[in-house]
Design an enzyme around this catalytic site. Structure first.
Site, short mmCIF file in Angstrom:
data_model
loop_
_atom_site.label_atom_id
_atom_site.label_comp_id
_atom_site.label_asym_id
_atom_site.label_seq_id
_atom_site.Cartn_x
_atom_site.Cartn_y
_atom_site.Cartn_z
N LYS A 16 0.88 -1.08 0.10
CA LYS A 16 0.11 -0.07 0.04
C LYS A 16 0.84 1.15 -0.08
O LYS A 16 0.30 2.35 0.07
CB LYS A 16 -0.91 -0.10 1.01
CG LYS A 16 -1.98 -1.22 1.20
CD LYS A 16 -3.01 -0.94 -0.07
CE LYS A 16 -3.74 -1.96 -0.17
NZ LYS A 16 -3.05 -3.03 -1.02
N THR A 62 11.18 -3.43 2.79
CA THR A 62 10.23 -4.19 3.42
C THR A 62 10.84 -5.85 3.56
O THR A 62 11.85 -6.04 2.95
CB THR A 62 8.54 -4.25 3.02
OG1 THR A 62 8.00 -4.87 4.00
CG2 THR A 62 8.48 -4.47 1.72
N LYS A 66 14.84 -6.09 5.58
CA LYS A 66 15.31 -4.85 6.27
C LYS A 66 16.65 -4.97 6.97
O LYS A 66 17.23 -4.03 7.26
CB LYS A 66 14.26 -4.77 7.44
CG LYS A 66 13.02 -4.23 6.98
CD LYS A 66 11.85 -4.37 8.13
CE LYS A 66 10.42 -3.78 7.67
NZ LYS A 66 9.57 -3.67 8.51
N LYS A 156 14.24 -16.37 22.71
CA LYS A 156 14.55 -15.12 21.99
C LYS A 156 13.99 -13.76 22.63
O LYS A 156 14.58 -12.86 22.44
CB LYS A 156 13.66 -15.49 20.76
CG LYS A 156 14.21 -16.08 19.76
CD LYS A 156 13.69 -15.90 18.21
CE LYS A 156 13.29 -17.28 17.44
NZ LYS A 156 12.49 -17.01 16.26
N MET A 215 -0.39 -5.83 14.62
CA MET A 215 0.23 -4.77 13.78
C MET A 215 -0.03 -5.50 12.15
O MET A 215 0.22 -4.78 11.43
CB MET A 215 1.85 -5.40 14.05
CG MET A 215 2.47 -4.78 14.95
SD MET A 215 4.32 -4.80 14.88
CE MET A 215 4.77 -4.33 16.47
P1 ATR Z 1 9.16 -10.75 11.92
O1 ATR Z 1 10.37 -10.17 11.39
O2 ATR Z 1 7.87 -10.47 10.78
O3 ATR Z 1 8.98 -10.51 13.35
P2 ATR Z 1 10.50 -13.42 12.24
O4 ATR Z 1 11.89 -12.86 12.62
O5 ATR Z 1 10.22 -14.67 11.46
O6 ATR Z 1 9.31 -12.22 11.52
O7 ATR Z 1 9.58 -13.61 13.66
C1 ATR Z 1 8.38 -14.24 13.68
C2 ATR Z 1 7.72 -14.11 15.12
O8 ATR Z 1 6.24 -14.35 15.09
C3 ATR Z 1 8.46 -14.85 16.22
O9 ATR Z 1 8.27 -14.22 17.33
C4 ATR Z 1 7.61 -16.30 16.06
O10 ATR Z 1 7.70 -17.02 17.25
P3 ATR Z 1 9.25 -18.05 17.45
O11 ATR Z 1 10.24 -17.13 17.79
O12 ATR Z 1 8.73 -18.92 18.65
O13 ATR Z 1 9.13 -18.60 16.05
C5 ATR Z 1 6.45 -15.65 15.89
N1 ATR Z 1 5.34 -16.43 15.23
C6 ATR Z 1 5.16 -16.82 14.08
N2 ATR Z 1 4.17 -17.61 13.93
C7 ATR Z 1 3.68 -18.11 15.09
C8 ATR Z 1 2.52 -18.70 15.53
N3 ATR Z 1 1.76 -19.47 14.77
N4 ATR Z 1 2.43 -18.73 16.94
C9 ATR Z 1 3.09 -17.91 17.68
N5 ATR Z 1 4.06 -17.07 17.35
C10 ATR Z 1 4.44 -17.36 16.06
#
Ligand code: ATR
Length: 279
Positions: A16, A62, A66, A156, A215
């Site tokens: 967007k 994006t 990043k 994490k 978000m």
């Molecule tokens: P981004 O840069 O969009 O934050 P990322 O670095 O891959 O993407 O991180 C994804 C986040 O979403 C992490 O906190 C992940 O949890 P884990 O660290 O345990 O993997 C979380 N996440 C993604 N899918 C999830 C789900 N179905 N339930 C809970 N947490 C999820």
């Protein structure tokens, strides 16, 4: 003559940002053109360099670039340094300035658009990936009573806690660590909503007066926001406001003028939006 800007990502078709920045440019009478660029997954740097050679003045960056943008920048703002991620590049005479406007976008949406001040509030941030990392410093700078980070993989969250300890009152754990605790603001920064999934948080973290924020944005409320409503949360918000506010901050960095965000948020809400996050 138009100054050239663009958003770069992969995928990028549903972004967007061209819509938002084109309206900002019209509002503020800036002679600029803003497009979307699909960069090959292994060709971010080359694509940025070629855009710069064509006279490009700045980029929004994006998923998934990043971190590469952070590495490409030759000068960084404090908030980009601390987030270790860059969503805005500005080409200067001999430098590439890297900034991160995501966090300020979230803070402005909560405080200015939703009218809820963060100071002295108890905040739960769910997720510990790049999206979470980018908003921690701006949230702490608003002086909440506490910022709790909960992640499916608690290690994490604990690493982020260690990194941000000097900046405020921050704790970390898994989802059950915060069961039965009261929070004023709960923010979903996981990518779960992109797959129509949700973080399996305890039901007792939601209270009627809690602001629950995702978000992610889209036509419909995310599963997480629907779940929060089912638990009695009366105020829920998606990420459209954050998307527009982070764009406005990038626009200000490039052009030195502040566009009006509210009309753009209203226009986006009336459009058919695919589920997405901050692009
Ligand atoms: P981004 O840069 O969009 O934050 P990322 O670095 O891959 O993407 O991180 C994804 C986040 O979403 C992490 O906190 C992940 O949890 P884990 O660290 O345990 O993997 C979380 N996440 C993604 N899918 C999830 C789900 N179905 N339930 C809970 N947490 C999820």
């Amino acid at each position: 003559m138009f100054d050239l800007y663009a958003v770069i990502g992969n995928p990028i078709a549903h972004s967007k940002s061209p819509f938002i920045h084109t309206i900002f440019a019209q509002q503020t009478h800036q002679a600029m053109q803003y497009t979307a660029i699909l960069a090959p997954l292994d060709g971010f740097k080359k694509t940025v360099e070629s855009f710069h050679l064509q006279g490009g003045k700045g980029l929004n960056v994006t998923v998934p670039f990043k971190l590469q943008a952070f590495q490409l920048a030759t000068r960084l703002t404090e908030r980009a340094t601390i987030a270790q991620a860059v969503n805005t590049l500005k080409f200067e005479d001999n430098e590439i300035l890297g900034d991160n406007t995501d966090g300020v976008g979230l803070v402005r949406d909560i405080e200015l658009n939703l009218g809820i001040s963060i100071a002295a509030k108890r905040i739960l941030l769910i997720g510990a990936g790049g999206a979470a990392q980018g908003v921690i410093l701006p949230l702490l700078q608003r002086k909440p009573a506490i910022l709790a980070i909960a992640n499916r993989t608690p290690q994490k969250a604990q690493m982020l806690q260690q990194q941000f300890l000097p900046f405020g009152n921050i704790i970390a754990g898994n989802y059950t660590s915060f069961s039965n605790k009261h929070f004023d603001i709960i923010i979903n920064a996981t990518s779960a909503s992109l797959n129509n999934a949700m973080p399996e948080v305890p039901t007792d973290i939601f209270a009627p007066a809690t602001l629950v924020y995702d978000m992610m944005y889209g036509n419909e409320l995310s599963r997480f926001l629907k779940f929060a409503q089912e638990q009695g949360a009366r105020q829920v918000a998606d990420g459209i406001g954050m998307l527009v506010e982070q764009a406005a901050e990038s626009f200000f960095l490039w052009r030195g003028v502040t566009p009006q965000t509210k009309p753009v948020i209203t226009q986006l809400r009336s459009m058919n939006l695919k589920q997405d996050i901050n692009k």
